[in-house]
Design a protein around this motif. Structure first.
Motif, PDB file in Angstrom:
ATOM      1  N   VAL A   2       0.729  -1.105  -0.039  1.00 53.38           N
ATOM      2  CA  VAL A   2      -0.035   0.210  -0.068  1.00 53.38           C
ATOM      3  C   VAL A   2       0.986   1.374   0.097  1.00 53.38           C
ATOM      4  O   VAL A   2       1.995   1.129   0.976  1.00 53.38           O
ATOM      5  CB  VAL A   2      -0.865  -0.093   1.215  1.00 53.38           C
ATOM      6  N   ILE A   3       0.561   2.100  -0.788  1.00 54.98           N
ATOM      7  CA  ILE A   3       1.344   3.247  -1.133  1.00 54.98           C
ATOM      8  C   ILE A   3       0.384   4.588  -0.875  1.00 54.98           C
ATOM      9  O   ILE A   3      -0.879   4.534  -1.426  1.00 54.98           O
ATOM     10  CB  ILE A   3       2.095   3.632  -2.155  1.00 54.98           C
ATOM     11  N   ILE A   4       0.310   5.629   0.017  1.00 55.80           N
ATOM     12  CA  ILE A   4      -0.439   6.545   0.047  1.00 55.80           C
ATOM     13  C   ILE A   4       0.446   7.736  -0.154  1.00 55.80           C
ATOM     14  O   ILE A   4       1.439   8.361   0.516  1.00 55.80           O
ATOM     15  CB  ILE A   4      -0.803   6.848   1.465  1.00 55.80           C
ATOM     16  N   TYR A   5      -0.004   8.776  -1.215  1.00 56.17           N
ATOM     17  CA  TYR A   5       0.431   9.896  -1.408  1.00 56.17           C
ATOM     18  C   TYR A   5      -0.342  11.051  -0.761  1.00 56.17           C
ATOM     19  O   TYR A   5      -1.707  10.799  -0.691  1.00 56.17           O
ATOM     20  CB  TYR A   5       0.300  10.322  -2.867  1.00 56.17           C
ATOM     21  N   SER A   6       0.275  11.826   0.047  1.00 55.73           N
ATOM     22  CA  SER A   6      -0.322  12.579   1.196  1.00 55.73           C
ATOM     23  C   SER A   6       0.390  13.837   1.273  1.00 55.73           C
ATOM     24  O   SER A   6       1.364  14.286   0.467  1.00 55.73           O
ATOM     25  CB  SER A   6      -0.043  11.754   2.668  1.00 55.73           C
ATOM     26  N   GLU A  29       4.232   5.843   2.982  1.00 55.15           N
ATOM     27  CA  GLU A  29       3.850   7.358   2.713  1.00 55.15           C
ATOM     28  C   GLU A  29       4.855   8.101   2.239  1.00 55.15           C
ATOM     29  O   GLU A  29       5.812   8.130   2.445  1.00 55.15           O
ATOM     30  CB  GLU A  29       3.321   7.936   4.206  1.00 55.15           C
ATOM     31  N   ILE A  30       4.188   8.788   0.929  1.00 57.42           N
ATOM     32  CA  ILE A  30       4.892   9.770   0.237  1.00 57.42           C
ATOM     33  C   ILE A  30       4.099  11.145   0.322  1.00 57.42           C
ATOM     34  O   ILE A  30       3.372  11.407  -0.251  1.00 57.42           O
ATOM     35  CB  ILE A  30       4.929   9.347  -1.247  1.00 57.42           C
ATOM     36  N   LEU A  42       1.325  14.192  -9.651  1.00 55.54           N
ATOM     37  CA  LEU A  42       0.461  13.291  -8.735  1.00 55.54           C
ATOM     38  C   LEU A  42      -0.652  12.455  -9.898  1.00 55.54           C
ATOM     39  O   LEU A  42      -0.763  11.445  -9.771  1.00 55.54           O
ATOM     40  CB  LEU A  42      -0.166  14.074  -7.629  1.00 55.54           C
ATOM     41  N   THR A  43      -0.933  13.395 -10.809  1.00 55.88           N
ATOM     42  CA  THR A  43      -2.148  12.986 -11.655  1.00 55.88           C
ATOM     43  C   THR A  43      -1.488  11.994 -12.469  1.00 55.88           C
ATOM     44  O   THR A  43      -2.204  10.658 -12.964  1.00 55.88           O
ATOM     45  CB  THR A  43      -2.838  14.047 -12.421  1.00 55.88           C
ATOM     46  N   THR A  46      -0.618   8.730 -10.539  1.00 53.93           N
ATOM     47  CA  THR A  46      -1.958   7.904  -9.846  1.00 53.93           C
ATOM     48  C   THR A  46      -3.358   8.062 -10.745  1.00 53.93           C
ATOM     49  O   THR A  46      -4.165   7.093 -10.308  1.00 53.93           O
ATOM     50  CB  THR A  46      -2.229   8.562  -8.376  1.00 53.93           C
ATOM     51  N   GLY A  47      -3.230   9.071 -11.481  1.00 57.56           N
ATOM     52  CA  GLY A  47      -4.915   9.239 -12.081  1.00 57.56           C
ATOM     53  C   GLY A  47      -5.496  10.299 -11.469  1.00 57.56           C
ATOM     54  O   GLY A  47      -6.750  10.666 -12.054  1.00 57.56           O
ATOM     55  N   GLY A  48      -5.084  10.578 -10.286  1.00 63.05           N
ATOM     56  CA  GLY A  48      -5.687  11.671  -9.558  1.00 63.05           C
ATOM     57  C   GLY A  48      -5.107  12.868  -8.946  1.00 63.05           C
ATOM     58  O   GLY A  48      -3.762  12.410  -8.852  1.00 63.05           O
ATOM     59  N   GLY A  49      -5.477  13.996  -8.853  1.00 61.84           N
ATOM     60  CA  GLY A  49      -4.596  15.263  -8.423  1.00 61.84           C
ATOM     61  C   GLY A  49      -4.734  15.603  -7.133  1.00 61.84           C
ATOM     62  O   GLY A  49      -4.288  16.649  -6.817  1.00 61.84           O
ATOM     63  N   THR A  50      -5.859  14.941  -6.321  1.00 62.09           N
ATOM     64  CA  THR A  50      -5.889  15.485  -4.913  1.00 62.09           C
ATOM     65  C   THR A  50      -5.301  14.299  -3.971  1.00 62.09           C
ATOM     66  O   THR A  50      -4.823  13.297  -4.421  1.00 62.09           O
ATOM     67  CB  THR A  50      -7.453  15.426  -4.612  1.00 62.09           C
ATOM     68  N   VAL A  51      -5.172  14.745  -2.684  1.00 61.67           N
ATOM     69  CA  VAL A  51      -4.687  13.772  -1.784  1.00 61.67           C
ATOM     70  C   VAL A  51      -5.795  13.578  -0.708  1.00 61.67           C
ATOM     71  O   VAL A  51      -6.611  14.399  -0.470  1.00 61.67           O
ATOM     72  CB  VAL A  51      -3.507  14.352  -1.002  1.00 61.67           C
TER      73      VAL A  51
END
Length: 82
Positions: A2-6, A29-30, A42-43, A46-51
């Motif tokens: 599991v990786i979390i971009y935060s 955590e990144i 980030l987009t 991951t395909g998403g631009g929010t954290v």
């Protein structure tokens, strides 16, 4: 895995980490600010631009709401077992 971009100021990031911690799920955590990752980057990653953006076994599941929905439906455990 599991990786979390935060980001340090992000409430939903904190909640996502608390949920994973409560289930004793290890994650990497990144922090996008500490790593100088732009929202555009980030987009692309991951395909998403929010954290937060949460990746489980190389699949981006989205943010905290998606993580919570997976947990409430019982699908999170199944996804983690793959």
């Amino acid at each position: 895995m599991v990786i979390i971009y935060s980001a340090s100021w992000c409430g939903p990031c904190k909640f996502a980490k608390q949920l994973l911690d409560s289930k004793k799920i290890q994650y990497k955590e990144i922090d996008i600010e500490a790593e100088n990752i732009s929202r555009t980057d980030l987009t692309k990653i991951t395909g998403g631009g929010t954290v937060p953006q949460i990746i489980i076994n190389k699949k981006c599941i989205g943010g905290f709401d998606s993580l919570l929905n997976l947990e409430q439906s019982g699908e999170l455990d199944k996804l983690l077992q793959k």
